[in-house]
Each structure stands twice: as C-alpha cells, then as structure tokens.
Design an enzyme around this catalytic site. Structure first.
Site, PDB file in Angstrom:
ATOM      1  CG  HIS A 109      24.246  -9.461  34.113  1.00  0.00           C
ATOM      2  ND1 HIS A 109      24.638  -9.337  32.800  1.00  0.00           N
ATOM      3  CD2 HIS A 109      23.216 -10.349  34.102  1.00  0.00           C
ATOM      4  CE1 HIS A 109      23.884 -10.099  32.030  1.00  0.00           C
ATOM      5  NE2 HIS A 109      23.017 -10.731  32.806  1.00  0.00           N
ATOM      6  CG  ASP A 139      27.437  -7.769  31.671  1.00  0.00           C
ATOM      7  OD1 ASP A 139      27.677  -8.180  32.818  1.00  0.00           O
ATOM      8  OD2 ASP A 139      26.355  -7.982  31.078  1.00  0.00           O
ATOM      9  CB  SER A 217      23.055 -13.884  31.322  1.00  0.00           C
ATOM     10  OG  SER A 217      22.417 -12.677  31.085  1.00  0.00           O
TER      11      SER A 217
END
Length: 354
Positions: A109, A139, A217
């Site tokens: 993402h 992911d 992230s």
C-alpha cells in the site's frame, strides 16, 4: 477467503500522504512562509554484529540496524483539480534493505499506484527506485535502487515462528516523516489475522504495543537480536493514531513472498473460493464464488468445514492457514458438515486472483 475486522474498530494502513495540485513537497518539509526546513542529523557509529544470542539493548539494536532502514516517498497522480489541470499526491512510508542487490522491502500500500519512487538512506542520500513486484494478498512489495554497495546494508531476517508473547521488539521507521525514529515494546499477541488491501486475510501477524504511526508502513520490526521479525503494516485505533495496538506481517511470510517477487515479479497463493461467516465460531461458509474449486466440488453456503487433509479445522482462520500452506494445483481433501451429515470432497486448488 476474505475476512473483515470488527466494525467497532478502525484498521488503518500506515502510509502517510498529502495532496497538492501540480505536486509540491510533503507537508512536514515546508514552513508556512515557503521556506524549507533544513535539519542537521547526528548519526551514531554502527554497532558491530556480535555472535552472542543475549538480548541487545534498544540502542544496540538501533546501531546495528539503522543504516538498513530507508524512507520512501511515492508520487502518484491525483484527481483533476476543480480549478483545472491535474495534480499529484505524495505518500511517505518506510522500508528496509533486503539484500546487497539493492532490493528493498516495504508495504504494497506504500507504493500502490506510484508514478515515481524516491528512497532516502540514513545519510541523507536519495535514489530513485523501481517496483520489482507487489502482492496485495500479503501487503508486501519489493522495490529496487541502483545504489553503490557502500550504501546497502541488508538487515538480517529472523524466524518469526520463534517469537513468544512478551518478547521485546523494536520498530524503526519514519512516522510523519520523522526519519530514523525508534520505538520499543513487546510482542502483545501472535497469530493475529488482519485484512490485506484486497480483503483477503493475512495470517499469523504479530501484534505489538511498540508505537507505530502513519509513515511507519513498511519499516522493520526487530527482535532482541536485531533481526527483522516483521514488517509494520497496520494499527487498530478509534482515533486513527497510535493506541498501542499495531500489527506487523511476520518475517516468515516476508521471506517467502520477497523470494517470489524477486524471482518472478509476482507471488502466487492457493485459492479455495469461499467467504467465511465472520460471526461464526466455526469455519462456516458464508458464500461460494462461481467457477472456483469450492463451487466445482459442490460446496454451498452454510456448510461447515471440519478438516483439511485429516487436520481438524475449528475456525475460519484455521481453514485459511490450511489453504495458505498449499500451492495452486495441489489437491486437498475437505471434510464438511451439512445439515447434520458429514461429507468429503477432493478438490484441486486454484491460484488466487490478483
């Protein structure tokens, strides 16, 4: 099999983003008068790798790992401005050097929809990167930089199966663009199921109370020996900020997916073709998708799967793990209960749609 988190809690991906017509800089980099903030960073010397398995201090873990952690800035095309013209959006996340060939692991993402990717190393040097491969189902993504070998400091990947609840862990990343931020905590729980960007389930995720926020992230979660045991990916929060409940994709999944992405540019997953009833405590099927192995085997909504290849299945998570342990093309034997009767079906697993 898609599985969604409880509606009462918000599950947030951790890429930080800002949007501006015609481009612009990430918000934290520019003052309101238009001047640019210049920060002087003092970098500590790297910590030599010790042979001892004794736990390291947070400072020692940082000094061992910081040169292998990077900040990633992604430019994507934004929606057209109502005042005319098109714009761009910039998102920021973290990543870490996977090998000496310049491959870097981050979240899918973070780089999704990227038109350009910039990677900033610990010493401030920046290089453009290209996408090697992405996998929405876990992911995870691998990007690559053409940087000198002197800039590449691969991190050691540990065995996430060795983690125990209560083990100390350290996160390094760029929350809100604050590069080389270090936070520490413990493993709060293991074998958590979180939702991937394509609504499939990521199994065996590591829950931690180490503070992670937007911008973390793709950054590494490290164990007490300074090894990567997870990739920080999500937080669960009512406010949208850190509340001590974060999730990392386990390193054993990372190793498997990264190997596939580097080798072929894509990752494959076995696929049954059912959705599990999230309100049930068993592996009760909520729906069956047409033209899938489950549909061809005659499974129906309401069936409860009780075993796969002789291994008992007590929940939807158990079923997902059992299917994930196989490859597309494998034949499995399912036992299921329908209306009080037991049934058996042999079926050939397909490849999960991208």
């Amino acid at each position: 099999m898609p599985r969604r988190p409880p509606k009462a809690l918000a599950l947030s991906l951790l890429a930080a983003a800002c949007v501006g017509a015609g481009g612009g800089a990430v918000a934290y980099a520019t003052l309101s008068d238009g001047s640019t903030v210049v920060k002087q960073v003092t970098v500590q010397p790297s910590e030599p790798i010790a042979s001892s398995s004794a736990p390291l201090s947070v400072n020692q873990i940082y000094r061992r790992a910081y040169r292998g952690v990077v900040e990633i800035t992604v430019t994507t095309s934004a929606a057209a401005s109502p005042f005319g013209g098109s714009g761009t959006a910039k998102a920021q996340g973290s990543g870490w050097v996977y090998n000496s060939s310049g491959n870097i692991v981050t979240n899918e993402h973070v780089v999704d929809g990227a038109s350009s990717i910039s990677v900033r190393f610990w010493n401030g040097k920046t290089y453009s990167a290209s996408v090697v491969g992405t996998d929405k189902s876990t992911d995870l993504a691998v990007i690559k930089v053409n940087a000198p070998s002197s800039e590449l400091h691969p991190l050691s990947v540990g065995n996430s199966a060795d983690l125990q609840v209560g083990d100390g862990v350290v996160a390094i990343g760029s929350p809100f663009g604050l590069e080389e931020t270090v936070t520490s905590g413990i493993v709060s729980a293991l074998h958590r199921a979180i939702e991937a960007p394509n609504n499939f389930t990521i199994n065996d995720s590591v829950q931690t109370d180490a503070a992670i926020n937007h911008g973390n992230s793709g950054g590494p979660l490290l164990n007490a020996q300074g090894q990567v045991v997870g990739v920080n990916a999500q937080i669960r929060s009512d406010s949208g900020g850190n509340e001590g409940v974060g999730f990392a994709i386990p390193s054993n999944t990372v190793r498997s997916i990264a190997t596939q992405l580097i080798s072929t540019g894509k990752a494959v997953h076995a696929y049954l073709g059912v959705a599990i009833d999230a309100t049930a405590s068993t592996a009760r099927i909520a729906s069956v998708k047409a033209a899938t192995p489950a549909a061809q085997a005659g499974l129906k909504a309401g069936d409860v799967v009780t075993a796969v290849d002789g291994t008992s299945i007590a929940s939807g998570d158990d079923l997902t793990r059992a299917i994930d342990s196989h490859k597309p093309g494998d034949t499995v034997t399912l036992k299921y209960r329908r209306g009080g009767s037991e049934h058996t079906a042999d079926l050939k697993l397909a490849a999960r749609p991208s």
